[in-house]
Design an enzyme around this catalytic site. Structure first.
Site, PDB file in Angstrom:
ATOM      1  N   CYS A  50      13.793  10.823   7.084  1.00  0.00           N
ATOM      2  CA  CYS A  50      13.480  10.596   8.698  1.00  0.00           C
ATOM      3  C   CYS A  50      14.729  10.497   9.267  1.00  0.00           C
ATOM      4  O   CYS A  50      14.640  10.717  10.637  1.00  0.00           O
ATOM      5  CB  CYS A  50      13.167   8.729   8.596  1.00  0.00           C
ATOM      6  SG  CYS A  50      14.390   7.722   7.771  1.00  0.00           S
ATOM      7  N   GLU A  86       8.913  16.575  15.192  1.00  0.00           N
ATOM      8  CA  GLU A  86       9.417  16.470  13.845  1.00  0.00           C
ATOM      9  C   GLU A  86       8.600  17.457  12.989  1.00  0.00           C
ATOM     10  O   GLU A  86       7.417  17.477  12.674  1.00  0.00           O
ATOM     11  CB  GLU A  86       9.140  14.848  13.591  1.00  0.00           C
ATOM     12  CG  GLU A  86       9.798  14.501  12.168  1.00  0.00           C
ATOM     13  CD  GLU A  86       9.428  13.211  11.657  1.00  0.00           C
ATOM     14  OE1 GLU A  86       8.268  12.995  11.637  1.00  0.00           O
ATOM     15  OE2 GLU A  86      10.457  12.598  11.324  1.00  0.00           O
ATOM     16  N   GLU A 101       9.331   1.477  11.425  1.00  0.00           N
ATOM     17  CA  GLU A 101       9.926   2.539  11.031  1.00  0.00           C
ATOM     18  C   GLU A 101       9.612   3.944  11.049  1.00  0.00           C
ATOM     19  O   GLU A 101       8.890   4.368  10.291  1.00  0.00           O
ATOM     20  CB  GLU A 101      10.818   2.361   9.798  1.00  0.00           C
ATOM     21  CG  GLU A 101      11.356   0.821   9.674  1.00  0.00           C
ATOM     22  CD  GLU A 101      12.448   0.653   8.690  1.00  0.00           C
ATOM     23  OE1 GLU A 101      12.577   1.341   7.878  1.00  0.00           O
ATOM     24  OE2 GLU A 101      13.379  -0.309   8.892  1.00  0.00           O
ATOM     25  N   LYS A 118       0.939  -1.192   0.105  1.00  0.00           N
ATOM     26  CA  LYS A 118      -0.063  -0.027  -0.200  1.00  0.00           C
ATOM     27  C   LYS A 118       0.831   1.129  -0.088  1.00  0.00           C
ATOM     28  O   LYS A 118       1.473   1.754   0.938  1.00  0.00           O
ATOM     29  CB  LYS A 118      -0.829  -0.152   1.263  1.00  0.00           C
ATOM     30  CG  LYS A 118      -2.311   0.555   1.073  1.00  0.00           C
ATOM     31  CD  LYS A 118      -2.176   2.025   0.628  1.00  0.00           C
ATOM     32  CE  LYS A 118      -1.929   3.029   1.845  1.00  0.00           C
ATOM     33  NZ  LYS A 118      -1.466   4.388   1.405  1.00  0.00           N
TER      34      LYS A 118
HETATM   35  P1  NAD Z   1       2.029   8.512   7.398  1.00  0.00           P
HETATM   36  O1  NAD Z   1       2.309   7.826   8.676  1.00  0.00           O
HETATM   37  O2  NAD Z   1       1.153   9.725   7.186  1.00  0.00           O
HETATM   38  O3  NAD Z   1       1.713   7.509   6.350  1.00  0.00           O
HETATM   39  C1  NAD Z   1       2.664   6.550   5.986  1.00  0.00           C
HETATM   40  C2  NAD Z   1       1.657   5.374   5.360  1.00  0.00           C
HETATM   41  O4  NAD Z   1       0.913   4.884   6.064  1.00  0.00           O
HETATM   42  C3  NAD Z   1       0.925   5.936   3.972  1.00  0.00           C
HETATM   43  O5  NAD Z   1       1.126   5.027   3.045  1.00  0.00           O
HETATM   44  C4  NAD Z   1      -0.491   5.976   4.671  1.00  0.00           C
HETATM   45  O6  NAD Z   1      -1.579   5.845   3.609  1.00  0.00           O
HETATM   46  C5  NAD Z   1      -0.383   4.966   5.563  1.00  0.00           C
HETATM   47  N1  NAD Z   1      -1.527   5.068   6.679  1.00  0.00           N
HETATM   48  C6  NAD Z   1      -2.141   6.294   7.158  1.00  0.00           C
HETATM   49  N2  NAD Z   1      -2.776   5.951   8.309  1.00  0.00           N
HETATM   50  C7  NAD Z   1      -3.016   4.503   8.142  1.00  0.00           C
HETATM   51  C8  NAD Z   1      -3.718   3.574   9.015  1.00  0.00           C
HETATM   52  N3  NAD Z   1      -4.587   3.913   9.914  1.00  0.00           N
HETATM   53  N4  NAD Z   1      -3.626   2.343   8.691  1.00  0.00           N
HETATM   54  C9  NAD Z   1      -2.782   1.605   7.820  1.00  0.00           C
HETATM   55  N5  NAD Z   1      -2.007   2.725   7.048  1.00  0.00           N
HETATM   56  C10 NAD Z   1      -2.114   3.999   7.240  1.00  0.00           C
HETATM   57  O7  NAD Z   1       3.690   9.089   7.111  1.00  0.00           O
HETATM   58  P2  NAD Z   1       4.157   9.986   5.756  1.00  0.00           P
HETATM   59  O8  NAD Z   1       3.785  11.433   6.123  1.00  0.00           O
HETATM   60  O9  NAD Z   1       3.762   9.445   4.642  1.00  0.00           O
HETATM   61  O10 NAD Z   1       5.693   9.859   6.057  1.00  0.00           O
HETATM   62  C11 NAD Z   1       6.577  10.819   6.891  1.00  0.00           C
HETATM   63  C12 NAD Z   1       6.779  10.153   8.153  1.00  0.00           C
HETATM   64  O11 NAD Z   1       7.387   8.716   7.963  1.00  0.00           O
HETATM   65  C13 NAD Z   1       7.761  10.820   8.873  1.00  0.00           C
HETATM   66  O12 NAD Z   1       7.414  10.998  10.332  1.00  0.00           O
HETATM   67  C14 NAD Z   1       9.069  10.205   8.734  1.00  0.00           C
HETATM   68  O13 NAD Z   1      10.061  10.624   9.698  1.00  0.00           O
HETATM   69  C15 NAD Z   1       8.772   8.912   8.639  1.00  0.00           C
HETATM   70  N6  NAD Z   1       9.612   8.225   8.137  1.00  0.00           N
HETATM   71  C16 NAD Z   1      10.298   7.175   8.802  1.00  0.00           C
HETATM   72  C17 NAD Z   1      11.485   6.257   8.208  1.00  0.00           C
HETATM   73  C18 NAD Z   1      12.119   5.411   9.015  1.00  0.00           C
HETATM   74  O14 NAD Z   1      12.873   4.358   8.463  1.00  0.00           O
HETATM   75  N7  NAD Z   1      12.388   5.729  10.524  1.00  0.00           N
HETATM   76  C19 NAD Z   1      11.654   6.469   6.927  1.00  0.00           C
HETATM   77  C20 NAD Z   1      10.899   7.243   6.193  1.00  0.00           C
HETATM   78  C21 NAD Z   1      10.098   8.299   6.697  1.00  0.00           C
END
Ligand code: NAD
Length: 504
Positions: free
Chosen positions: A289, A387, A255, A180
């Protein structure tokens, strides 16, 4: 640079690109212009059900996990070749979709291919168990089996790199999956589906359902036939996913977010530290991240370092993500742009001095924010604790090593940290005192794929990378086998007890 329209982006289920059951679509916007790039199929619970059913059939009945490891890994290597053969198109689509500069998406595309190559080789070397001879009549041994159907949920900030980081070990170990992708960056996932299909991977092994987290993502997490979830995204989303997945007892890899410190001591190599701090926060538009979003700088170096930062930041090239000379592009979408700008306003309210920011005049329609430097920051301010996920660097001075460590650890996150010093003993002492999953000493985010990746505290649970991914994507089964007359305790061999006489 020409920003072309893309074709419609569809789901990929059971080896076919398809519309959603409900036939709904959403518009995918270009962050550079805020004009539509294309329409994307919007997944529902019904689409997830179809995709999981296809993955389940491919796992239970298909050849994928039964074929020889050699044949399976040959296909994984063909995926790497397919990515390399389509590298320029993938980098183009990624930059169009996310606003990440093309010089950076080209590197991420190379990493995407490397992910498949690496995990093919790693699984070839690692796919074996252990034997425990007990005595001459008894042997225990283990085998690593694929877990089943994996749900892979990814963010928009480095789509193809993070998707392949999950898909490659997941498939190489014999699982099937439903991906997804983030709703803001669907394009390269669908290109990956084409490449996986061309590599000969059987139908149903790899599936994609596009759409929103609250619907498609949530249905994937709750599905009883999905055994594991590998999630990368925000901490609060990770928490919700763990809650929603608990009823079906899944294996999770989380992550999550970060607020990583870079500690620069006065004895550091000034120019190298300067380059690293700038790259570490402003590359990937600050949407990274592991971004070093808090600069902890030894007080005696503060003014000189800040002056050098200001001079260099003013020269960073902000512009069209498709221009190879661009260093910082537009943020992913308007809401995120507003959120980052709100943090810049908050910084002023909290008493910080803001340098930079604003949108370049020549690109009024894009989600641009010029690199921002915040000085006069105290660690307890919200801009130092939360963040921001944009091109915003908070500078905090310190006086002693102990204070630097205290400040570094005084946040809820614990993903990455960076230490700059020429004192070897101090470098290691400080690195080990920091509460984070990863520390870079005198370096910036370079890492070998064998090394574990992940965070502590609110930055995540578990590690992926190298054999950590192997362990996550496999189930260990222990087999206990009697080779001879191994003694078996005997129950029920004693003489029949006398029936008690019951008198009335
Ligand atoms: P997000 O959490 O908004 O979304 C990530 C994914 O989760 C998307 O595909 C979204 O559609 C899905 N999602 C959202 N709500 C959900 C739910 N209730 N159930 C299942 N799936 C759901 O994150 P974002 O804004 O896309 O990405 C940015 C974040 O990701 C930042 O906090 C960043 O630090 C983090 N990040 C972490 C790493 C790591 O390796 N630690 C790497 C990259 C990004």
């Amino acid at each position: 640079m020409e920003h072309r329209q893309a074709e419609r982006t569809l789901h990929f289920i059971d080896g076919r690109f398809c519309e959603g059951v409900a036939g709904r679509n959403f518009i995918n916007l270009n962050p550079f212009t805020n004009q539509p790039i294309n329409e994307v199929a919007e997944g529902s619970k019904e689409d997830i059900d179809l995709a999981v059913a296809a993955a389940r059939r491919a796992f239970d009945e298909g050849p994928w996990r039964r074929m020889s490891v050699k044949d399976r890994l040959a296909m994984i290597l063909r995926i790497a070749e397919g990515i390399e053969a389509n590298a320029e198109e993938i980098a183009y689509l990624e930059s169009l979709d996310t606003g990440l500069p093309i010089s950076q998406t080209r590197k991420q595309t190379a990493r995407a291919a490397e992910n498949f190559r690496f995990f093919a080789e790693m699984v070839a070397a690692r796919l074996h168990g252990e034997a425990f001879p007990v005595d001459r009549s008894f042997l225990n041994y283990t085998i690593h089996k694929p877990v089943g159907v994996a749900g892979l949920i990814t963010p928009w900030n480095a789509p193809v790199m993070l998707e392949t980081w999950k898909v490659a070990p997941c498939l190489a170990t014999g699982n099937t999956c439903v991906l997804k992708p983030a709703e803001w960056s669907p394009l390269t996932a669908s290109k990956l589906a084409e490449i996986i299909q061309e590599a000969g991977v059987p139908a149903g092994v790899f599936n994609i359902v596009h759409g929103f987290g609250e619907t498609a993502g949530a249905a994937l997490v709750a599905h009883p036939d999905v055994q594991l979830i590998s999630f990368t995204g925000e901490t609060t989303t990770g928490m919700e996913i763990m809650r929603n997945g608990s009823a079906t007892l899944k294996r999770f890899s989380m992550e999550l977010g970060g607020k990583s410190p870079v500690i620069v001591f006065a004895d550091a190599d000034f120019e190298r530290a300067l380059d690293a701090v700038i790259f570490g926060i402003y590359s990937f538009n600050g949407e990274r991240c592991t971004a070093n979003s808090r600069l902890l700088i030894e007080e005696s170096l503060h003014d000189r370092f800040v002056a050098a930062l200001e001079e260099r930041i003013a020269r960073i090239r902000v512009g069209d993500p498709l221009d190879p000379a661009t260093e910082v592009g537009p943020l992913i979408h308007r809401e995120h742009w507003k959120r980052v700008n709100a943090y810049i306003e908050l910084a002023k309210e909290e008493g910080a001095v803001v340098t930079g920011g604003g949108c370049p005049e020549e690109f009024p329609d894009g989600n641009f924010i010029r690199p921002v430097l915040l000085t006069g920051v105290r660690n307890e301010m919200r801009v130092a604790q939360e963040e921001i996920f944009g091109p915003v660097l908070a500078v905090i001075p310190f006086q002693t090593e102990a204070e630097a460590i205290r400040l570094a650890n005084d946040v809820k996150y614990g993903l990455a940290a960076y230490v700059w010093t020429s004192d070897l003993k101090r470098a290691h002492t400080v690195a080990q005192a920091i509460e984070s999953g990863m520390v870079w000493i005198n370096s910036q985010n370079v890492r070998d794929l064998r090394a574990p990746f992940g965070g502590t505290k609110y930055s995540g649970i578990g590690r992926e990378g190298g054999h950590y991914s192997f362990e996550f994507y496999t189930e260990v089964q222990t087999v206990h086998v009697a080779l001879g007359e191994h003694p078996i305790p005997k129950f029920g061999h004693s003489p029949q007890p006398k029936q008690a006489t019951v008198s009335h």
